[in-house]
Design an enzyme around this catalytic site. Structure first.
Site, mmCIF file in Angstrom:
data_model
loop_
_atom_site.group_PDB
_atom_site.id
_atom_site.type_symbol
_atom_site.label_atom_id
_atom_site.label_comp_id
_atom_site.label_asym_id
_atom_site.label_seq_id
_atom_site.Cartn_x
_atom_site.Cartn_y
_atom_site.Cartn_z
ATOM 1 C CG HIS A 121 1.389 -1.857 -15.262
ATOM 2 N ND1 HIS A 121 1.096 -3.099 -14.866
ATOM 3 C CD2 HIS A 121 2.457 -2.199 -16.256
ATOM 4 C CE1 HIS A 121 1.955 -3.753 -15.410
ATOM 5 N NE2 HIS A 121 2.780 -3.290 -16.297
ATOM 6 C CG ASP B 137 -1.731 -4.037 -17.012
ATOM 7 O OD1 ASP B 137 -2.271 -3.745 -16.286
ATOM 8 O OD2 ASP B 137 -1.056 -5.082 -16.882
ATOM 9 N N GLY C 93 0.773 -1.230 -0.005
ATOM 10 C CA GLY C 93 -0.048 -0.115 0.004
ATOM 11 C C GLY C 93 0.688 1.174 0.001
ATOM 12 C CB SER C 94 4.335 2.386 -1.137
ATOM 13 O OG SER C 94 4.323 1.764 -2.531
ATOM 14 C CG ASN D 121 -4.042 -0.912 -12.366
ATOM 15 O OD1 ASN D 121 -3.642 -0.934 -11.145
ATOM 16 N ND2 ASN D 121 -3.333 -1.581 -13.321
ATOM 17 C CB ILE E 298 -7.667 -10.165 -13.584
ATOM 18 C CG1 ILE E 298 -6.360 -10.079 -13.490
ATOM 19 C CG2 ILE E 298 -8.406 -9.787 -14.872
ATOM 20 C CD1 ILE E 298 -5.639 -10.730 -14.568
ATOM 21 C CG LEU E 299 -11.631 -6.128 -10.770
ATOM 22 C CD1 LEU E 299 -11.445 -4.506 -10.711
ATOM 23 C CD2 LEU E 299 -12.167 -6.651 -9.697
ATOM 24 C CB SER F 242 1.343 3.781 -17.336
ATOM 25 O OG SER F 242 2.339 3.516 -18.188
#
Ligand code: GRF
Length: 197
Positions: A111, A152, A13-14, A109, A94-95, A143
């Site tokens: 990445h 992605d 969680g950074s 998101n 993965i949703l 990104s």
């Protein structure tokens, strides 16, 4: 009424911390993180959220009879939180397309590569940076992108480049890319909330 954000995280969680810090500095255009949700009860992201008094939820897929049932619970939790934006920050699930359609254009998101390079299934964690080094790339980066059904593959909102240095290992490159992630995620969210994207 302020814009509400839910953050989905599976690990350290950074990036969540960077968003919390930005919110405190009023750098999120007044948006509020109202919920941190994890698929893992031991995710350190949950501790970070609790330290700030942010509501947390854990939805472990193993506690549900199917992925559909888990996604239904996830959807309910996000609707109950009245989340305007759903930010994936190291979320390792993965949703499905149906889930994404429900929140179309509101899931984002981050990445650790310059998408579309080194994205898609299998490119996560150190694997991304290892592949970048194996291919002798001169640069990598991070990104922030909208989430669509293809992993992605959604439109990029913000990217920043990181130079690959001689002697870089996957770990050293990961560390420098992560620093850049912490810069661009809050900035991308600020732009989204302000309607600049
Ligand atoms: C980050 O590298 C992010 O880009 C990727 O997962 C990692 C999460 O790190 N999706 P953290 O949990 O935010 O520290």
């Amino acid at each position: 009424m302020s814009v509400k954000i839910a953050v989905l995280a599976s690990g350290s969680g950074s990036n969540l911390q960077a968003l919390i810090d930005a919110q405190k500095k009023e750098a999120l255009a007044g948006a509020q993180i109202v919920l941190v949700l994890s698929d893992r009860k031991d995710a350190y992201a949950l501790t970070r959220a609790k330290e700030q008094g942010i509501s947390t939820r854990v939805l472990s897929p193993g506690d549900f009879s199917s992925k559909g049932a888990w996604e239904a619970a996830l959807r309910t939790a996000l609707l109950e939180a009245e989340a305007d934006w759903i930010l994936l920050a190291g979320f390792l699930r993965i949703l499905s397309g149906a889930f994404i359609d429900h929140f179309a254009g509101r899931i984002v998101n981050i990445h650790p590569s310059l998408l579309p390079r080194y994205g898609g299934e299998g490119y996560y964690g150190l694997r991304v940076h290892r592949a970048v080094l194996e291919n002798r790339e001169e640069e990598s980066g991070a990104s922030v992108h909208f989430v669509v059904e293809g992993c992605d593959e959604g439109p990029v909102i913000l990217q920043k480049t990181v130079k690959v240095e001689p002697g870089d290992t996957p770990e050293t490159l990961q560390k420098r890319v992560l620093e850049v992630e912490h810069e661009i995620y809050p900035e991308a969210v600020r732009r989204l909330v302000k309607g600049l994207v």
